[in-house]
Motif scaffolding. Sequence first.
Motif, short mmCIF file in Angstrom:
data_model
loop_
_atom_site.label_atom_id
_atom_site.label_comp_id
_atom_site.label_asym_id
_atom_site.label_seq_id
_atom_site.Cartn_x
_atom_site.Cartn_y
_atom_site.Cartn_z
N PHE A 108 0.82 -1.21 0.00
CA PHE A 108 0.00 0.00 0.00
C PHE A 108 0.85 1.27 0.00
O PHE A 108 0.56 2.22 -0.71
N SER A 109 1.91 1.27 0.80
CA SER A 109 2.79 2.45 0.85
C SER A 109 4.00 2.30 -0.06
O SER A 109 4.77 3.23 -0.23
N LYS A 110 4.18 1.09 -0.65
CA LYS A 110 5.32 0.77 -1.53
C LYS A 110 6.66 0.80 -0.78
O LYS A 110 7.71 0.93 -1.38
N THR A 111 6.61 0.68 0.54
CA THR A 111 7.83 0.67 1.33
C THR A 111 8.54 -0.68 1.18
O THR A 111 7.91 -1.73 1.24
N TRP A 146 -1.83 -13.68 0.68
CA TRP A 146 -2.82 -13.16 1.62
C TRP A 146 -2.35 -11.78 2.09
O TRP A 146 -1.22 -11.62 2.53
N ILE A 147 -3.22 -10.77 1.98
CA ILE A 147 -2.89 -9.42 2.42
C ILE A 147 -3.93 -8.97 3.44
O ILE A 147 -5.13 -8.98 3.15
N TYR A 148 -3.48 -8.60 4.61
CA TYR A 148 -4.41 -8.09 5.62
C TYR A 148 -4.70 -6.63 5.32
O TYR A 148 -3.79 -5.85 5.04
N PRO A 149 -5.98 -6.22 5.38
CA PRO A 149 -6.36 -4.85 4.99
C PRO A 149 -6.00 -3.81 6.05
O PRO A 149 -6.85 -3.19 6.67
N LYS A 150 -4.71 -3.65 6.26
CA LYS A 150 -4.23 -2.63 7.20
C LYS A 150 -3.21 -1.77 6.48
O LYS A 150 -2.46 -2.24 5.63
N PHE A 151 -3.19 -0.50 6.82
CA PHE A 151 -2.24 0.41 6.19
C PHE A 151 -1.21 0.85 7.22
O PHE A 151 -1.56 1.39 8.27
N TYR A 152 0.04 0.58 6.94
CA TYR A 152 1.12 1.00 7.82
C TYR A 152 2.02 1.97 7.06
O TYR A 152 2.55 1.62 6.00
#
Length: 208
Positions: free
Chosen positions: A7-10, A193-199
């Motif tokens: 999500f953040s591409k980190t 599997w990706i958990y729907p959390k944004f860090y």
Amino acid sequence: MFFFQPFSKTKIDLPGCPFSELSDHVAAFSCAPTSWACEVCVINRVNGYELKLHLLRRGDKEWFQRDIPCSGIDTIKCAACRTDQQEFYFFDNTDRLFIVFTDHNLVGWRFFRWSPVDPTGPQPKFFVSKSYFMNTDMKKKLGLAMANHEAVSFSTCGTQRKSGGKDSFVYNESISCNRRIEESKSRQLRGVWIYPKFYRVPPKEETW
């Protein structure tokens, strides 16, 4: 080898990776890679009688490595960290379990045979799902169960989650297409599997 936040591409690269190619390598990590308690554990098969253990702790630049005799371990189907014990669990497809435990500078391992849940026995300390993708009809939920998608096969990675406050381990799965077809003409999909959390990772924590 690296951690990647989609999500953040980190991206957090792991230093001094001891293998240039990944074949039958299976990996697990203990907690978020931004935590100073994070450990990464990787195993791969050297031959029919040995496993290679690779372990890296957050902040370290060199991997701990050890060859381990393992004549009873078959193909690894799931790798995870049992959070209440701080142990790495590697399940094979014959209900054998390879456990790696760490304590400061100590690294140890043991082999164990586990049994599926017995309804009449004591409550299990963890849960295992060997066919989660298939049993939850995930193919249908993704809209890939119709006739025009019969030539689709899947490979999914393993993962872990919490179920009733206990660790629940999900095996990797390979699901063939519904009808016989030449491999070159079928669609082969891979899933994670990706958990729907944004860090959002602070810049100072983007390095190991």
